[in-house]
Design a protein around this motif. Sequence first.
Motif, PDB file in Angstrom:
ATOM      1  N   SER A   9      15.270  13.840  -1.295  1.00  0.00           N
ATOM      2  CA  SER A   9      16.334  14.544  -0.576  1.00  0.00           C
ATOM      3  C   SER A   9      17.682  13.895  -0.852  1.00  0.00           C
ATOM      4  CB  SER A   9      15.981  14.474   0.917  1.00  0.00           C
ATOM      5  OG  SER A   9      17.045  14.853   1.743  1.00  0.00           O
ATOM      6  N   GLY A  10      18.733  14.676  -0.724  1.00  0.00           N
ATOM      7  CA  GLY A  10      20.081  14.150  -0.981  1.00  0.00           C
ATOM      8  C   GLY A  10      20.324  13.999  -2.480  1.00  0.00           C
ATOM      9  N   GLY A  11      21.205  13.076  -2.848  1.00  0.00           N
ATOM     10  CA  GLY A  11      21.514  12.885  -4.262  1.00  0.00           C
ATOM     11  C   GLY A  11      20.332  12.279  -5.001  1.00  0.00           C
ATOM     12  N   PHE A  41      14.256  18.849   2.404  1.00  0.00           N
ATOM     13  CA  PHE A  41      13.988  19.514   3.687  1.00  0.00           C
ATOM     14  C   PHE A  41      14.094  21.033   3.572  1.00  0.00           C
ATOM     15  CE2 PHE A  41      15.609  15.281   5.319  1.00  0.00           C
ATOM     16  CZ  PHE A  41      14.360  14.830   5.719  1.00  0.00           C
ATOM     17  N   PRO A  74      21.965  21.425   5.121  1.00  0.00           N
ATOM     18  CA  PRO A  74      22.859  21.063   6.219  1.00  0.00           C
ATOM     19  C   PRO A  74      22.341  21.493   7.593  1.00  0.00           C
ATOM     20  CG  PRO A  74      24.073  22.190   4.448  1.00  0.00           C
ATOM     21  CD  PRO A  74      22.620  22.283   4.113  1.00  0.00           C
ATOM     22  N   ARG A 107      18.044  10.267   8.544  1.00  0.00           N
ATOM     23  CA  ARG A 107      18.346  10.906   9.844  1.00  0.00           C
ATOM     24  C   ARG A 107      17.405  12.079  10.042  1.00  0.00           C
ATOM     25  NH1 ARG A 107      23.669   9.342   8.557  1.00  0.00           N
ATOM     26  NH2 ARG A 107      24.126   7.608   9.950  1.00  0.00           N
ATOM     27  N   GLY A 108      17.225  12.859   8.991  1.00  0.00           N
ATOM     28  CA  GLY A 108      16.293  13.989   9.056  1.00  0.00           C
ATOM     29  C   GLY A 108      14.878  13.500   9.336  1.00  0.00           C
ATOM     30  N   THR A 125      19.005   5.782  -3.857  1.00  0.00           N
ATOM     31  CA  THR A 125      20.385   6.199  -4.110  1.00  0.00           C
ATOM     32  C   THR A 125      21.011   5.232  -5.106  1.00  0.00           C
ATOM     33  OG1 THR A 125      22.604   6.462  -3.166  1.00  0.00           O
ATOM     34  CG2 THR A 125      21.134   5.006  -1.990  1.00  0.00           C
TER      35      THR A 125
END
Length: 318
Positions: A9-11, A41, A74, A107-108, A125
């Motif tokens: 997830s994310g970058g 997610f 988001p 956080r998720g 990351t």
Amino acid sequence: VNVIGVLTSGGDAPGMNAAIRAVVRTALKEGIKVKGIRRGFLGLLEEDIYDMEYKSVSDIINRGGTILHTARCPEFVKPEVVEKAAQVCKKHGIEGLVVIGGDGSFRGAADLAKHGINTVGVPGTIDLDIACTDYTIGFDTAVNTAIQTVDKVRDTSTSHERCSIIEVMGRHAGFIALWCGIANGAEDILIPERYDYDEQHIIDKINRRRETGKKHYIIINAEGIGDSHAMAERIEKATGMETRATIIGHAQRGGSPTARDRVYAAAMGAKAVDLLRKGASNRVVAHVKGEFVDYDIAEALAMTKDINQYMYDLSKRL
Ligand code: ATP
């Protein structure tokens, strides 16, 4: 646990595949089934889920990117959306979930844990900006990609007697810039954590160096410093020295992971599975003072991390 899920997830970051591989293989060896969740997610909500076997992770340890793909989602900040994601997990029998990503992804993961899904985060990351851990998967590869580019720019910069500003990734964190700056012997390193630089000071330094016969000048900017092209124009105008900005960009996010990224990813992925096997939840795997440890996600997110002052001072001394 009988079934776990894994997502990125994310970058993205080089080494995520090695982490996925470790999660899948260590779990299968313990008789735990693994569900791969594509596109973070978002994919979880859309039930983009498939069964992973030993073979699913063959030939990926050396590959950059993430075979599970990644996405931003988001709306995951909304409790009803997290509730829905928890229901999807339950529908697919997923009792534990490994979330490979950054702070936002953790956080998720923490929110999902509140809805009864055991979650463990793995720090992936390139920016190294996760406070609870000394190491994040992807950093080493990103730095190595960046220094190779800086070396190349240095060659042409010397030939043309130019000033070069090279912008590396790091919107809020200067770790890549600091490491590159030291590894490349840059004249200046500008990072968001020490955002007190004085452009006139740099201009004066360039002018002084030119008087002593120095033919080129390299400045490494972290992305968060601002518009490197505009800065190049200002410096060229003030010094009369031809100045160009190079933005390395997303190349830093890709490429075959270094040994270091693969090995840390392997250890962290395996540790995440060990934690889920013990029934742990709402944890994040970290590497601290040479040991693989884990923290409560809330505790981890409350931590802060600054760049190492000794290293920063060192960059100024060299
Ligand atoms: P990187 O910083 O490397 O991009 P990251 O994991 O911090 O990685 P984010 O885009 O911040 O990247 O977060 C990834 C995803 O995690 C988001 O798209 C969202 O689905 C989820 N997420 C982020 N913040 C929260 C939050 N406060 N609560 C719940 N979920 C969140």
